[in-house]
Design a protein around this motif. Sequence first.
Motif, PDB file in Angstrom:
ATOM      1  N   GLU A 348       5.407  -3.787  12.270  1.00  0.00           N
ATOM      2  CA  GLU A 348       4.201  -3.220  13.290  1.00  0.00           C
ATOM      3  C   GLU A 348       5.061  -2.434  14.534  1.00  0.00           C
ATOM      4  O   GLU A 348       4.349  -1.588  15.164  1.00  0.00           O
ATOM      5  CB  GLU A 348       3.410  -4.443  13.802  1.00  0.00           C
ATOM      6  CG  GLU A 348       2.403  -4.916  12.858  1.00  0.00           C
ATOM      7  CD  GLU A 348       3.069  -6.275  12.382  1.00  0.00           C
ATOM      8  OE1 GLU A 348       4.344  -6.102  12.016  1.00  0.00           O
ATOM      9  OE2 GLU A 348       2.270  -7.049  11.834  1.00  0.00           O
ATOM     10  N   LEU A 349       6.367  -2.573  14.700  1.00  0.00           N
ATOM     11  CA  LEU A 349       6.859  -2.060  15.858  1.00  0.00           C
ATOM     12  C   LEU A 349       7.629  -0.844  15.275  1.00  0.00           C
ATOM     13  O   LEU A 349       8.209   0.024  16.239  1.00  0.00           O
ATOM     14  CB  LEU A 349       7.733  -2.978  16.551  1.00  0.00           C
ATOM     15  CG  LEU A 349       7.229  -4.190  17.058  1.00  0.00           C
ATOM     16  CD1 LEU A 349       8.019  -5.227  17.981  1.00  0.00           C
ATOM     17  CD2 LEU A 349       5.669  -3.922  17.963  1.00  0.00           C
TER      18      LEU A 349
ATOM     19  N   ILE B  18      -3.203  10.148  13.538  1.00  0.00           N
ATOM     20  CA  ILE B  18      -1.835   9.587  13.544  1.00  0.00           C
ATOM     21  C   ILE B  18      -1.349   9.122  12.441  1.00  0.00           C
ATOM     22  O   ILE B  18      -0.177   9.170  12.073  1.00  0.00           O
ATOM     23  CB  ILE B  18      -1.841   8.602  14.741  1.00  0.00           C
ATOM     24  CG1 ILE B  18      -2.106   9.140  15.918  1.00  0.00           C
ATOM     25  CG2 ILE B  18      -0.528   7.914  14.875  1.00  0.00           C
ATOM     26  CD1 ILE B  18      -2.354   8.253  17.274  1.00  0.00           C
ATOM     27  N   PHE B  19      -2.150   8.120  11.732  1.00  0.00           N
ATOM     28  CA  PHE B  19      -2.061   7.427  10.410  1.00  0.00           C
ATOM     29  C   PHE B  19      -2.589   8.001   9.277  1.00  0.00           C
ATOM     30  O   PHE B  19      -3.515   7.233   8.703  1.00  0.00           O
ATOM     31  CB  PHE B  19      -1.809   6.042  10.624  1.00  0.00           C
ATOM     32  CG  PHE B  19      -0.944   5.376  11.580  1.00  0.00           C
ATOM     33  CD1 PHE B  19       0.591   5.376  11.498  1.00  0.00           C
ATOM     34  CD2 PHE B  19      -1.413   4.812  12.942  1.00  0.00           C
ATOM     35  CE1 PHE B  19       1.139   4.673  12.309  1.00  0.00           C
ATOM     36  CE2 PHE B  19      -0.644   4.358  13.728  1.00  0.00           C
ATOM     37  CZ  PHE B  19       0.637   4.167  13.548  1.00  0.00           C
ATOM     38  N   PRO B  20      -2.522   9.236   8.816  1.00  0.00           N
ATOM     39  CA  PRO B  20      -3.176   9.686   7.663  1.00  0.00           C
ATOM     40  C   PRO B  20      -3.002   9.211   6.407  1.00  0.00           C
ATOM     41  O   PRO B  20      -1.857   8.346   6.206  1.00  0.00           O
ATOM     42  CB  PRO B  20      -3.091  11.147   7.622  1.00  0.00           C
ATOM     43  CG  PRO B  20      -1.668  11.136   8.200  1.00  0.00           C
ATOM     44  CD  PRO B  20      -1.451  10.145   9.274  1.00  0.00           C
ATOM     45  N   GLN B  21      -3.781   9.160   5.309  1.00  0.00           N
ATOM     46  CA  GLN B  21      -3.394   8.543   4.006  1.00  0.00           C
ATOM     47  C   GLN B  21      -2.499   9.497   3.418  1.00  0.00           C
ATOM     48  O   GLN B  21      -2.649  10.671   3.605  1.00  0.00           O
ATOM     49  CB  GLN B  21      -4.906   8.751   3.066  1.00  0.00           C
ATOM     50  CG  GLN B  21      -4.562   8.194   1.891  1.00  0.00           C
ATOM     51  CD  GLN B  21      -4.310   6.790   1.815  1.00  0.00           C
ATOM     52  OE1 GLN B  21      -5.098   5.871   2.516  1.00  0.00           O
ATOM     53  NE2 GLN B  21      -3.625   6.274   0.382  1.00  0.00           N
ATOM     54  N   VAL B 104       0.638   4.873  23.586  1.00  0.00           N
ATOM     55  CA  VAL B 104       0.042   3.475  23.647  1.00  0.00           C
ATOM     56  C   VAL B 104      -0.942   3.642  22.340  1.00  0.00           C
ATOM     57  O   VAL B 104      -0.938   2.527  21.912  1.00  0.00           O
ATOM     58  CB  VAL B 104      -0.833   3.362  25.075  1.00  0.00           C
ATOM     59  CG1 VAL B 104      -1.742   2.428  24.868  1.00  0.00           C
ATOM     60  CG2 VAL B 104       0.308   3.276  26.384  1.00  0.00           C
ATOM     61  N   ILE B 105      -1.566   4.479  22.258  1.00  0.00           N
ATOM     62  CA  ILE B 105      -2.755   4.540  20.990  1.00  0.00           C
ATOM     63  C   ILE B 105      -1.731   4.399  19.831  1.00  0.00           C
ATOM     64  O   ILE B 105      -1.888   3.495  18.845  1.00  0.00           O
ATOM     65  CB  ILE B 105      -3.266   5.902  20.959  1.00  0.00           C
ATOM     66  CG1 ILE B 105      -4.346   5.956  22.327  1.00  0.00           C
ATOM     67  CG2 ILE B 105      -4.172   5.805  19.514  1.00  0.00           C
ATOM     68  CD1 ILE B 105      -5.207   7.174  22.098  1.00  0.00           C
ATOM     69  N   LYS B 106      -0.710   4.843  19.561  1.00  0.00           N
ATOM     70  CA  LYS B 106       0.144   4.911  18.608  1.00  0.00           C
ATOM     71  C   LYS B 106       0.485   3.450  18.424  1.00  0.00           C
ATOM     72  O   LYS B 106       0.429   2.775  17.139  1.00  0.00           O
ATOM     73  CB  LYS B 106       1.175   5.902  18.728  1.00  0.00           C
ATOM     74  CG  LYS B 106       2.353   6.061  17.549  1.00  0.00           C
ATOM     75  CD  LYS B 106       3.166   7.203  17.724  1.00  0.00           C
ATOM     76  CE  LYS B 106       4.307   7.111  16.948  1.00  0.00           C
ATOM     77  NZ  LYS B 106       5.531   7.997  17.105  1.00  0.00           N
ATOM     78  N   ALA B 110      -0.584   1.045  15.395  1.00  0.00           N
ATOM     79  CA  ALA B 110       0.611   0.526  14.503  1.00  0.00           C
ATOM     80  C   ALA B 110       0.298  -0.801  14.395  1.00  0.00           C
ATOM     81  O   ALA B 110       0.597  -1.515  13.122  1.00  0.00           O
ATOM     82  CB  ALA B 110       1.933   0.828  15.216  1.00  0.00           C
ATOM     83  N   LEU B 111      -0.114  -1.801  15.341  1.00  0.00           N
ATOM     84  CA  LEU B 111      -0.467  -3.189  14.990  1.00  0.00           C
ATOM     85  C   LEU B 111      -1.186  -3.401  13.895  1.00  0.00           C
ATOM     86  O   LEU B 111      -1.073  -4.290  13.001  1.00  0.00           O
ATOM     87  CB  LEU B 111      -0.862  -3.929  16.399  1.00  0.00           C
ATOM     88  CG  LEU B 111      -0.241  -3.914  17.464  1.00  0.00           C
ATOM     89  CD1 LEU B 111      -0.803  -4.587  18.502  1.00  0.00           C
ATOM     90  CD2 LEU B 111       1.332  -4.573  17.295  1.00  0.00           C
ATOM     91  N   LEU B 112      -2.399  -2.729  13.793  1.00  0.00           N
ATOM     92  CA  LEU B 112      -3.289  -2.788  12.630  1.00  0.00           C
ATOM     93  C   LEU B 112      -2.655  -2.162  11.367  1.00  0.00           C
ATOM     94  O   LEU B 112      -2.777  -2.528  10.318  1.00  0.00           O
ATOM     95  CB  LEU B 112      -4.531  -1.909  13.055  1.00  0.00           C
ATOM     96  CG  LEU B 112      -5.729  -1.715  12.031  1.00  0.00           C
ATOM     97  CD1 LEU B 112      -6.408  -3.301  11.796  1.00  0.00           C
ATOM     98  CD2 LEU B 112      -6.685  -0.982  12.670  1.00  0.00           C
ATOM     99  N   TYR B 113      -1.913  -1.090  11.604  1.00  0.00           N
ATOM    100  CA  TYR B 113      -1.584  -0.178  10.374  1.00  0.00           C
ATOM    101  C   TYR B 113      -0.596  -1.096   9.486  1.00  0.00           C
ATOM    102  O   TYR B 113      -0.776  -1.085   8.437  1.00  0.00           O
ATOM    103  CB  TYR B 113      -1.161   1.191  10.853  1.00  0.00           C
ATOM    104  CG  TYR B 113      -0.644   1.894   9.772  1.00  0.00           C
ATOM    105  CD1 TYR B 113      -1.474   2.798   8.855  1.00  0.00           C
ATOM    106  CD2 TYR B 113       0.619   2.162   9.523  1.00  0.00           C
ATOM    107  CE1 TYR B 113      -0.811   3.620   7.800  1.00  0.00           C
ATOM    108  CE2 TYR B 113       1.323   3.022   8.655  1.00  0.00           C
ATOM    109  CZ  TYR B 113       0.466   3.763   7.820  1.00  0.00           C
ATOM    110  OH  TYR B 113       1.141   4.611   6.722  1.00  0.00           O
ATOM    111  N   SER B 114       0.449  -1.063  10.204  1.00  0.00           N
ATOM    112  CA  SER B 114       1.510  -1.966   9.632  1.00  0.00           C
ATOM    113  C   SER B 114       1.367  -3.537   9.156  1.00  0.00           C
ATOM    114  O   SER B 114       1.998  -4.126   8.330  1.00  0.00           O
ATOM    115  CB  SER B 114       2.739  -1.977  10.340  1.00  0.00           C
ATOM    116  OG  SER B 114       3.202  -0.835  10.424  1.00  0.00           O
ATOM    117  N   ALA B 115       0.153  -4.005   9.596  1.00  0.00           N
ATOM    118  CA  ALA B 115      -0.170  -5.500   9.454  1.00  0.00           C
ATOM    119  C   ALA B 115      -1.009  -5.522   8.104  1.00  0.00           C
ATOM    120  O   ALA B 115      -1.406  -6.494   7.542  1.00  0.00           O
ATOM    121  CB  ALA B 115      -1.129  -5.968  10.608  1.00  0.00           C
ATOM    122  N   HIS B 116      -1.444  -4.336   7.864  1.00  0.00           N
ATOM    123  CA  HIS B 116      -2.431  -4.265   6.368  1.00  0.00           C
ATOM    124  C   HIS B 116      -1.502  -4.670   5.206  1.00  0.00           C
ATOM    125  O   HIS B 116      -0.257  -4.184   5.208  1.00  0.00           O
ATOM    126  CB  HIS B 116      -2.856  -2.679   6.050  1.00  0.00           C
ATOM    127  CG  HIS B 116      -3.724  -2.575   5.050  1.00  0.00           C
ATOM    128  ND1 HIS B 116      -3.169  -2.909   3.809  1.00  0.00           N
ATOM    129  CD2 HIS B 116      -4.973  -2.800   4.838  1.00  0.00           C
ATOM    130  CE1 HIS B 116      -4.258  -2.641   3.047  1.00  0.00           C
ATOM    131  NE2 HIS B 116      -5.454  -2.529   3.543  1.00  0.00           N
TER     132      HIS B 116
END
Lengths: 532, 141
Positions: A348-349, B18-21, B104-106, B110-116
């Motif tokens: 996540e980081l 920021i995080f496209p498919q 900050v938004i990134k 990222a907490l949501l994106y990488s936790a998938h």
Amino acid sequence: MTSPYPIDEARLYNATRFADDDLPEGSVIDCAQARLPIDEAYDFVVIGSGAAGAVAAHELASAGYSVAIAEEGPYIRTREFKKEVGSAFLKLFRDGSFQALEGRVFMPVIQGRCVGGTTVVNSAIAWRTPEDVIDEWNAQFGLGGAITSRALEPHFEALERDLNVHAVVDEILGGNNALFLKQAAAVGLHPTRIKRYERGCKGTTQCLTGCPTAAKQGMNVTYVPWTLALGGRLFCNYRVERIELAGGRAVGVIGSAQNPNGKGTVRLRAKRGVILAASTVQSPNILRRSGVRNKHLGQHFQTHPGCGMGAVLDQDVNMYFGATQGAESIHLRASDRIKFETIAMNPELVPVRCPGLGVDLVRRIGNARHLAIWVTILRSQAEGTVSQGWTGRDRVVFSPTKSDMEHVRAGQVYLARMMFDAGAREVWPGIYGLPPVLTSPDQVKLVEEAPLEPRAYTFIASHLFGAARMAPQASGGVVDTTFAVHGLPNLFLVDSSVFPTNLGVNPQHSIMAMSRLATHRIVDSPPLQALA
Amino acid sequence: MKFTPGELRSARITCEAIFPQDDVAELVGAEHLEVENFLNDLASQVPWRAVLALKIAFLVCMVSPLLTLGRFATLGSLTPEHREKALYKLLYHPNYFLRQLVAVIKGVAALLYSAHPANRTRIVDTPRPLLQLIRSPSRVP
């Protein structure tokens, strides 16, 4: 070296009992759930359950005193720790990880707010207080030999035994740490494996979100449960508003339960003394709210800002296996006030370190197994302030000096060079004004010429010092050399807010040893003997 | 402090830029993530100051075409390529506060994106050859 992912959590948990599974019945009072108000009396009330508070509580309980520990955050048990950073940040970190130093730059602060404090979310790095720091404290701050290496040594030894301090072993070294050791040695930085508080680390790289195997010897699985086993009681989800003072003495603490409606008073009376160990940010403000006045209170705050750098390599570095932080170099600590460390960032980081956004960002995240991340840690010379904001929140203002920035930049130059020497395809300097991605060793000169404006860099502050420093006289500091607040002989401050300066090395070991030393002096002190 | 429906729409547009498919990276894009639920949960657990900062950040991102491309348009009215370009320029904007807002938004997204689960597995568990970037890494708009 193989990755243990995915960890079979069910198997792991079913096979193991953790120290925080079997706490004595009734020893933990969750004030968010408890029937209120509470009004109880103990020999000592310890505010804070982190490195300083947990050690102090354990020493007092071992000496036979009744002890209550007051902790603002919840008690998250080992079995509840998850891999996901988001939930960990919200549960374990102060302000849900949105806490930041203010000043010239916004600098996020790593501070635990849970039972065990920051020891739950740090990398458990053990460093004895450097001799030159102790010499500086004695020479410049007149501690008159009260804090010496000799005085601290038995405490370091005891802590190292209790918490099984040892260097990272081969089995959990991991690719990121191994690469750093090789490259740092090649440029003469004399790197070493990090010594940590650890028993049976599985290399999950989850130090920053709570160790899921309790291998990390944080206070939540060591001194806190050990104190409770000795008869101590823990009041968690309990925010201390102020220390009650009467007749020139501390007589207890009063505060509120951290429940959804914010109602309910908890009062813990202290028959012998109050031990304040709420951290460099919180302790000065608790003293202020309690009516303590001293011109040094909230002044001289120092930290160790950290500035990272990422590199993409051809090989599978796989920083997701191994010690979260397993390699370091202090070779330039004395000359340039910098220390180098590795760090394995949770998935996540990673995007935060990756440059850019959009498809490029996503592909770089896809390359995360090829990523190495190393950090320059600065022993800053700048001083900041700790105060209470208009909404009652803790406010810390701190800005690095120009000299600090020169040291940081020098460190980043070393890291960039080492990364290209390792064969990096890309190096991410993370410095505004430079290309976000460097692709050639020739571009290291851009880092050498990088701006010295702090806003061009991305910092994280993880080690906090000062703001209530020690001095023999009240004119020079907030606490005396017996750790008592000047003018209040049974109110003791034992966390890193008493440190006259920062250290240049990771502070947990020094914090615990100082707290242990303080507690031994408290137990042996004439006023307490007289009370007894 | 809660997010309004308009702010949540802005958040989704920004997070998707920021995080496209991307099928090459085999990572699930923000369009498949529960951005709204995540932000609502977050808002209930962090200090109001943090929520306020995010609200401001989403607003600034929405007007980023004006700030960075000189176009009198909202982010949502642009093509995906131009959304990325506008936010990229904001991320590297000379104004410290503007680039901090995007950062900050990134960081939060990222907490949501990488936790998938699929993304976590892809990032952590799967050794693969290095992916080549499709654009020059030194491009700065």
